[in-house]
Design a protein around this motif. Sequence first.
Motif, mmCIF file in Angstrom:
data_model
loop_
_atom_site.group_PDB
_atom_site.id
_atom_site.type_symbol
_atom_site.label_atom_id
_atom_site.label_comp_id
_atom_site.label_asym_id
_atom_site.label_seq_id
_atom_site.Cartn_x
_atom_site.Cartn_y
_atom_site.Cartn_z
ATOM 1 N N ALA A 45 -2.842 7.786 2.012
ATOM 2 C CA ALA A 45 -1.712 7.505 2.883
ATOM 3 C C ALA A 45 -0.834 6.401 2.294
ATOM 4 O O ALA A 45 0.392 6.509 2.299
ATOM 5 C CB ALA A 45 -2.202 7.112 4.275
ATOM 6 N N LEU A 46 -1.459 5.357 1.772
ATOM 7 C CA LEU A 46 -0.691 4.273 1.151
ATOM 8 C C LEU A 46 0.078 4.767 -0.069
ATOM 9 O O LEU A 46 1.240 4.408 -0.264
ATOM 10 C CB LEU A 46 -1.612 3.115 0.762
ATOM 11 C CG LEU A 46 -2.083 2.242 1.909
ATOM 12 C CD1 LEU A 46 -3.178 1.286 1.442
ATOM 13 C CD2 LEU A 46 -0.925 1.478 2.536
ATOM 14 N N GLU A 47 -0.562 5.591 -0.887
ATOM 15 C CA GLU A 47 0.115 6.142 -2.062
ATOM 16 C C GLU A 47 1.304 7.009 -1.640
ATOM 17 O O GLU A 47 2.374 6.951 -2.257
ATOM 18 C CB GLU A 47 -0.868 6.940 -2.917
ATOM 19 C CG GLU A 47 -1.868 6.045 -3.628
ATOM 20 C CD GLU A 47 -2.978 6.814 -4.331
ATOM 21 O OE1 GLU A 47 -2.974 8.072 -4.320
ATOM 22 O OE2 GLU A 47 -3.864 6.153 -4.897
ATOM 23 N N TYR A 48 1.139 7.789 -0.596
ATOM 24 C CA TYR A 48 2.223 8.616 -0.064
ATOM 25 C C TYR A 48 3.382 7.739 0.402
ATOM 26 O O TYR A 48 4.543 7.981 0.061
ATOM 27 C CB TYR A 48 1.679 9.472 1.092
ATOM 28 C CG TYR A 48 2.715 10.224 1.866
ATOM 29 C CD1 TYR A 48 3.336 11.350 1.333
ATOM 30 C CD2 TYR A 48 3.064 9.817 3.151
ATOM 31 C CE1 TYR A 48 4.293 12.054 2.060
ATOM 32 C CE2 TYR A 48 4.019 10.520 3.877
ATOM 33 C CZ TYR A 48 4.624 11.627 3.327
ATOM 34 O OH TYR A 48 5.563 12.324 4.055
ATOM 35 N N LEU A 49 3.079 6.698 1.155
ATOM 36 C CA LEU A 49 4.118 5.799 1.662
ATOM 37 C C LEU A 49 4.813 5.043 0.535
ATOM 38 O O LEU A 49 6.034 4.869 0.560
ATOM 39 C CB LEU A 49 3.517 4.815 2.670
ATOM 40 C CG LEU A 49 3.045 5.433 3.983
ATOM 41 C CD1 LEU A 49 2.246 4.428 4.791
ATOM 42 C CD2 LEU A 49 4.221 5.965 4.783
ATOM 43 N N MET A 50 4.060 4.609 -0.454
ATOM 44 C CA MET A 50 4.669 3.884 -1.572
ATOM 45 C C MET A 50 5.607 4.795 -2.358
ATOM 46 O O MET A 50 6.668 4.365 -2.800
ATOM 47 C CB MET A 50 3.600 3.281 -2.477
ATOM 48 C CG MET A 50 2.922 2.072 -1.844
ATOM 49 S SD MET A 50 1.809 1.165 -2.939
ATOM 50 C CE MET A 50 0.531 2.351 -3.255
#
Length: 143
Positions: free
Chosen positions: A43-48
């Motif tokens: 999720a963090l990678e997607y948001l970044m």
Amino acid sequence: MKAAVNSILLIEDDEATNFLNQVIINECNCFKSIHISINAKDALEYLMAIGKDNNCNSIKLPGIILLDINLPGMDGWEFLDHYGKLNLWGFNKTIVVVLTISPIEKNLCKIRDYDYLNDYLEKPLTFEKLNYILRKFNDQGKA
């Protein structure tokens, strides 16, 4: 309730819960897209990836994030720690809601640590809870 929310991000590791949440979200017909991450790191990678571009595709920018706390590996609290440090374009418009089986009383002290956490709800997601979240989204002028 019809709301102008481009997308919703579900961060949940349980496939059955994701399926049921998708059914409720799709029947609401309030979101242009749904993105599911089965763990906090993804999720963090997607948001970044979305947030790095100042001209980011607003369809992908989640208007609402539904976050499970009990995730394998990086849990929901760790996700919130990292999310708060992202400071990427457009994320101040996102409503972040914990949706978990952990009762709120158990986590009251932790909840206060995250000023960007908009709400804490117990599972399961229902039409009533989703409408409540959508009203909060619209009331906070994030639509």
